[in-house]
Design an enzyme around this catalytic site. Structure first.
Site, PDB file in Angstrom:
ATOM      1  N   PHE A 210       0.823  -1.215   0.000  1.00 21.66           N
ATOM      2  CA  PHE A 210       0.000   0.000   0.000  1.00 21.66           C
ATOM      3  C   PHE A 210       0.862   1.272   0.000  1.00 21.66           C
TER       4      PHE A 210
ATOM      5  N   ASP B  40      12.913 -11.610  -1.071  1.00 19.37           N
ATOM      6  CA  ASP B  40      12.705 -11.438   0.376  1.00 19.37           C
ATOM      7  C   ASP B  40      13.814 -10.543   0.950  1.00 19.37           C
TER       8      ASP B  40
ATOM      9  N   THR C 167       6.122   2.692  12.739  1.00 16.90           N
ATOM     10  CA  THR C 167       4.734   2.967  13.097  1.00 16.90           C
ATOM     11  C   THR C 167       4.621   3.599  14.485  1.00 16.90           C
ATOM     12  N   ASP C 168       3.508   4.298  14.699  1.00 18.81           N
ATOM     13  CA  ASP C 168       3.238   4.848  16.039  1.00 18.81           C
ATOM     14  C   ASP C 168       2.868   3.745  17.042  1.00 18.81           C
ATOM     15  N   GLU C 169       2.532   2.546  16.515  1.00 19.51           N
ATOM     16  CA  GLU C 169       2.059   1.489  17.429  1.00 19.51           C
ATOM     17  C   GLU C 169       3.141   1.018  18.388  1.00 19.51           C
TER      18      GLU C 169
ATOM     19  N   TYR D  80       2.472  -7.637  16.131  1.00 21.54           N
ATOM     20  CA  TYR D  80       2.901  -6.731  15.053  1.00 21.54           C
ATOM     21  C   TYR D  80       3.744  -5.590  15.616  1.00 21.54           C
TER      22      TYR D  80
ATOM     23  N   ALA E 170       5.199  -5.262  18.460  1.00 22.44           N
ATOM     24  CA  ALA E 170       6.432  -5.727  19.118  1.00 22.44           C
ATOM     25  C   ALA E 170       7.508  -6.021  18.069  1.00 22.44           C
TER      26      ALA E 170
ATOM     27  N   LYS F 139       7.732  -4.631  15.086  1.00 24.01           N
ATOM     28  CA  LYS F 139       8.201  -3.344  14.535  1.00 24.01           C
ATOM     29  C   LYS F 139       9.125  -2.656  15.548  1.00 24.01           C
TER      30      LYS F 139
ATOM     31  N   ARG G  87     -10.961  -6.684  19.214  1.00 29.29           N
ATOM     32  CA  ARG G  87      -9.621  -7.225  18.929  1.00 29.29           C
ATOM     33  C   ARG G  87      -8.934  -7.513  20.269  1.00 29.29           C
TER      34      ARG G  87
ATOM     35  N   GLY H 272      -6.375  -7.379  23.103  1.00 31.73           N
ATOM     36  CA  GLY H 272      -5.281  -6.435  23.392  1.00 31.73           C
ATOM     37  C   GLY H 272      -5.400  -5.120  22.639  1.00 31.73           C
ATOM     38  N   HIS H 273      -6.608  -4.800  22.188  1.00 33.29           N
ATOM     39  CA  HIS H 273      -6.849  -3.638  21.313  1.00 33.29           C
ATOM     40  C   HIS H 273      -6.360  -2.330  21.945  1.00 33.29           C
TER      41      HIS H 273
HETATM   42  P1  NAD Z   1       1.448  -3.619   3.250  1.00 34.86           P
HETATM   43  O1  NAD Z   1       1.146  -4.833   4.045  1.00 34.86           O
HETATM   44  O2  NAD Z   1       0.389  -3.035   2.390  1.00 34.86           O
HETATM   45  O3  NAD Z   1       2.698  -3.910   2.282  1.00 34.86           O
HETATM   46  C1  NAD Z   1       3.835  -4.575   2.714  1.00 34.86           C
HETATM   47  C2  NAD Z   1       4.661  -4.947   1.463  1.00 34.86           C
HETATM   48  O4  NAD Z   1       5.861  -5.605   1.914  1.00 34.86           O
HETATM   49  C3  NAD Z   1       3.947  -5.903   0.515  1.00 34.86           C
HETATM   50  O5  NAD Z   1       4.126  -5.486  -0.817  1.00 34.86           O
HETATM   51  C4  NAD Z   1       4.640  -7.240   0.769  1.00 34.86           C
HETATM   52  O6  NAD Z   1       4.646  -8.090  -0.381  1.00 34.86           O
HETATM   53  C5  NAD Z   1       6.040  -6.788   1.132  1.00 34.86           C
HETATM   54  N1  NAD Z   1       6.766  -7.755   1.955  1.00 34.86           N
HETATM   55  C6  NAD Z   1       6.298  -8.426   3.050  1.00 34.86           C
HETATM   56  N2  NAD Z   1       7.254  -9.240   3.533  1.00 34.86           N
HETATM   57  C7  NAD Z   1       8.350  -9.070   2.739  1.00 34.86           C
HETATM   58  C8  NAD Z   1       9.654  -9.609   2.754  1.00 34.86           C
HETATM   59  N3  NAD Z   1      10.042 -10.519   3.663  1.00 34.86           N
HETATM   60  N4  NAD Z   1      10.521  -9.186   1.812  1.00 34.86           N
HETATM   61  C9  NAD Z   1      10.157  -8.284   0.873  1.00 34.86           C
HETATM   62  N5  NAD Z   1       8.924  -7.753   0.807  1.00 34.86           N
HETATM   63  C10 NAD Z   1       8.035  -8.138   1.736  1.00 34.86           C
HETATM   64  O7  NAD Z   1       2.018  -2.569   4.273  1.00 34.86           O
HETATM   65  P2  NAD Z   1       1.871  -0.969   4.282  1.00 34.86           P
HETATM   66  O8  NAD Z   1       0.619  -0.608   4.940  1.00 34.86           O
HETATM   67  O9  NAD Z   1       2.179  -0.484   2.930  1.00 34.86           O
HETATM   68  O10 NAD Z   1       3.061  -0.607   5.276  1.00 34.86           O
HETATM   69  C11 NAD Z   1       4.374  -0.363   4.778  1.00 34.86           C
HETATM   70  C12 NAD Z   1       5.276  -0.065   5.955  1.00 34.86           C
HETATM   71  O11 NAD Z   1       4.794   1.080   6.645  1.00 34.86           O
HETATM   72  C13 NAD Z   1       5.347  -1.185   6.990  1.00 34.86           C
HETATM   73  O12 NAD Z   1       6.670  -1.268   7.461  1.00 34.86           O
HETATM   74  C14 NAD Z   1       4.409  -0.729   8.091  1.00 34.86           C
HETATM   75  O13 NAD Z   1       4.810  -1.240   9.341  1.00 34.86           O
HETATM   76  C15 NAD Z   1       4.587   0.768   8.020  1.00 34.86           C
HETATM   77  N6  NAD Z   1       3.450   1.593   8.459  1.00 34.86           N
HETATM   78  C16 NAD Z   1       2.196   1.365   7.957  1.00 34.86           C
HETATM   79  C17 NAD Z   1       1.147   2.209   8.329  1.00 34.86           C
HETATM   80  C18 NAD Z   1      -0.260   2.032   7.784  1.00 34.86           C
HETATM   81  O14 NAD Z   1      -1.171   2.699   8.253  1.00 34.86           O
HETATM   82  N7  NAD Z   1      -0.478   1.172   6.792  1.00 34.86           N
HETATM   83  C19 NAD Z   1       1.379   3.239   9.233  1.00 34.86           C
HETATM   84  C20 NAD Z   1       2.669   3.418   9.748  1.00 34.86           C
HETATM   85  C21 NAD Z   1       3.695   2.594   9.333  1.00 34.86           C
HETATM   86  O1  DAU Z   2      -1.011   3.181  13.562  1.00 32.41           O
HETATM   87  C1  DAU Z   2      -0.314   2.730  12.448  1.00 32.41           C
HETATM   88  C2  DAU Z   2      -0.785   1.341  12.085  1.00 32.41           C
HETATM   89  O2  DAU Z   2      -2.067   1.490  11.505  1.00 32.41           O
HETATM   90  C3  DAU Z   2       0.156   0.605  11.138  1.00 32.41           C
HETATM   91  O3  DAU Z   2       1.393   0.403  11.774  1.00 32.41           O
HETATM   92  C4  DAU Z   2      -0.447  -0.743  10.712  1.00 32.41           C
HETATM   93  O4  DAU Z   2       0.390  -1.366   9.758  1.00 32.41           O
HETATM   94  C5  DAU Z   2      -1.804  -0.481  10.105  1.00 32.41           C
HETATM   95  O5  DAU Z   2      -2.422  -1.715   9.778  1.00 32.41           O
HETATM   96  C6  DAU Z   2      -2.699   0.289  11.083  1.00 32.41           C
HETATM   97  O6  DAU Z   2      -3.013  -0.523  12.236  1.00 32.41           O
HETATM   98  P1  DAU Z   2      -4.472  -0.495  12.905  1.00 32.41           P
HETATM   99  O7  DAU Z   2      -4.652  -1.745  13.661  1.00 32.41           O
HETATM  100  O8  DAU Z   2      -4.715   0.790  13.596  1.00 32.41           O
HETATM  101  O9  DAU Z   2      -5.354  -0.487  11.553  1.00 32.41           O
HETATM  102  P2  DAU Z   2      -6.682  -1.272  11.137  1.00 32.41           P
HETATM  103  O10 DAU Z   2      -7.144  -0.640   9.863  1.00 32.41           O
HETATM  104  O11 DAU Z   2      -6.520  -2.736  11.168  1.00 32.41           O
HETATM  105  O12 DAU Z   2      -7.689  -0.851  12.290  1.00 32.41           O
HETATM  106  C7  DAU Z   2      -7.987   0.494  12.551  1.00 32.41           C
HETATM  107  C8  DAU Z   2      -8.943   0.524  13.718  1.00 32.41           C
HETATM  108  O13 DAU Z   2     -10.199  -0.022  13.289  1.00 32.41           O
HETATM  109  C9  DAU Z   2      -8.497  -0.324  14.876  1.00 32.41           C
HETATM  110  O14 DAU Z   2      -8.857   0.330  16.105  1.00 32.41           O
HETATM  111  C10 DAU Z   2      -9.279  -1.623  14.724  1.00 32.41           C
HETATM  112  C11 DAU Z   2     -10.575  -1.158  14.081  1.00 32.41           C
HETATM  113  N1  DAU Z   2     -11.204  -2.138  13.163  1.00 32.41           N
HETATM  114  C12 DAU Z   2     -10.431  -2.707  12.195  1.00 32.41           C
HETATM  115  C13 DAU Z   2     -10.974  -3.631  11.331  1.00 32.41           C
HETATM  116  C14 DAU Z   2     -10.123  -4.282  10.269  1.00 32.41           C
HETATM  117  C15 DAU Z   2     -12.550  -2.438  13.281  1.00 32.41           C
HETATM  118  O15 DAU Z   2     -13.259  -1.884  14.151  1.00 32.41           O
HETATM  119  N2  DAU Z   2     -13.088  -3.346  12.427  1.00 32.41           N
HETATM  120  C16 DAU Z   2     -12.360  -3.978  11.467  1.00 32.41           C
HETATM  121  O16 DAU Z   2     -12.912  -4.845  10.734  1.00 32.41           O
END
Ligand code: NAD
Ligand code: DAU
Length: 354
Positions: free
Chosen positions: A11, A58, A133-135, A159, A161, A163, A291, A293-294
């Protein structure tokens, strides 16, 4: 000149690659394993574009990483690759440990060897930017101040932990070996190409399919939302001007409870693609088990990035979420492709028949 991006078919990574090549002709080497979350369709507009070199592999494959570094001599590595979904980490943490911890470690080792052999200006200018991530900071109470870069690490899910462990490794490689690293810790992203296992795209896709909109627990958990293109601009800014060894929190000052997010998505769909029966989409909301441990609340204090590097997000939540809903409506073929096969198995396993 070139950069090596890992996870660039996911993404955020694919948005980053597309934005990078929209603004620069610098070659992008894109190393991605293509797990369920990696999707080359995100990068279709780059087919035949010689500025994008895709390599399926990888980050934990030390030989491959070393060969790519030696061959392309990138001036920077930007590490997006990760297992990223909290719910999946609860069902099965193993892949998170392998990619996020072991994979990052192996990538750091390959980069350390490569950087160690660089000379002069190339060595000075090289950067390893780790996208985190902020998590990692854990969960905030309602009145707590937002996370700053010095907030203590208290990750609560497998997740976060994993990161957190990767962040510590990156920090240690700077402290011990002098590797020129930068780390960004960002809040929740949303926007185009977001895989519909995550809250916002799941709600859009389920709403349009006439399916339940599963809200965990009471829906009052708070996340801090940032449009993905703004995250990408922050990463570019940190890469250009961030101080080596520093951490930058990235966020949009957009704290919102999940239920409000779901209501906003429903209201936009009511306007842009009303239900045939004329009823509001919010009627599809269903409360499901919480979830485990939400985390209750995340909030990012982005003042360091704003004041040191003069970064600001371009989108408000209102403009970003409208763009996002419109994108999903205009890209139904993409949605159809990503919601087939393995995706259905995940939804069945996690939500039952929801
Ligand atoms: P995503 O799950 O959409 O994409 C992850 C990508 O990494 C995929 O294309 C996958 O094929 C690839 N990948 C997974 N394992 C791999 C490996 N061993 N070697 C090579 N490629 C591999 O994730 P995202 O939401 O795009 O997040 C990207 C980064 O940003 C992550 O490190 C995530 O922790 C961080 N992040 C995400 C968010 C969010 O809200 N999505 C917020 C803050 C930080
Ligand atoms: O904060 C940054 C993080 O944000 C990234 O590090 C992660 O990679 C990314 O996946 C995201 O994590 P969250 O757990 O916050 O995102 P998610 O979209 O899974 O959930 C957002 C909130 O919505 C969370 O409080 C759980 C809730 N939720 C999620 C899903 C999938 C629901 O209520 N229903 C759902 O079906």
């Amino acid at each position: 000149m070139s950069i090596l991006v890992t996870g660039g078919a996911g993404f955020i990574g694919s948005n980053f690659v597309l934005d990078w090549l929209a603004q620069s002709d610098e070659l992008v080497i894109n190393l991605d394993k293509l797990t369920y979350a990696g999707n080359l369709e995100n990068l279709q507009s780059l087919d035949c574009d010689h500025r994008h070199v895709f390599v399926q592999g990888d980050i934990g494959d030390s030989e491959l990483a070393a060969n790519l570094l030696a061959k392309h001599q990138p001036r920077a590595v930007i590490n997006f690759a990760a297992e990223s979904h909290v719910d999946r980490s609860i069902h099965g943490p193993e892949d998170f440990i392998q990619t996020n911890i072991v994979g990052t470690f192996r990538l750091l080792e390959a980069v350390r060897a490569y950087w160690g052999d660089l000379q002069g200006e190339a060595k000075q200018a090289f950067r390893f930017l780790h996208v985190s991530t902020d998590e990692v900071y854990g969960s905030l109470g309602k009145e707590d101040p937002a996370f700053t870069e010095t907030y203590r690490y208290e990750p609560n899910s497998p997740y976060s932990a994993s990161k957190a462990a990767s962040d510590h490794l990156v920090r240690a490689y700077h402290h011990t070996y002098g590797l020129p690293v930068l780390t960004t810790n960002c809040s929740n992203n949303y926007g185009p190409y977001h895989f519909p296992e995550k809250l916002i795209p799941l709600m859009i896709v389920n709403a349009l399919a006439g399916k339940p909109l599963p809200v965990y627990g009471d829906g009052q958990q708070i996340r801090d939302w940032l449009y993905v293109k703004d995250h990408c601009s922050a990463i570019r800014r940190v890469l250009d001007a961030g101080r080596v060894g520093e951490v930058y929190n990235v966020g949009g000052w957009n704290e919102k409870p999940n239920l409000e997010i779901v209501h906003t998505v429903c209201a936009l769909l009511d306007e842009l693609s009303p239900r045939v029966d004329g009823k509001p989409y919010k009627e599809q909301i269903t409360y499901v088990a919480d979830r485990p441990g939400h985390d209750r609340r995340y909030a990012i204090d982005a003042r360091k990035l704003e004041s040191e590097l003069a970064w600001k997000p371009a989108e408000t939540f209102e403009t970003g979420i409208r763009r996002t809903v419109q994108w999903y409506l205009e890209n139904q073929a993409w949605v159809k492709n990503v919601t087939s096969g393995a995706y259905k198995q995940w939804v069945g396993k996690h939500y039952g028949d929801a």
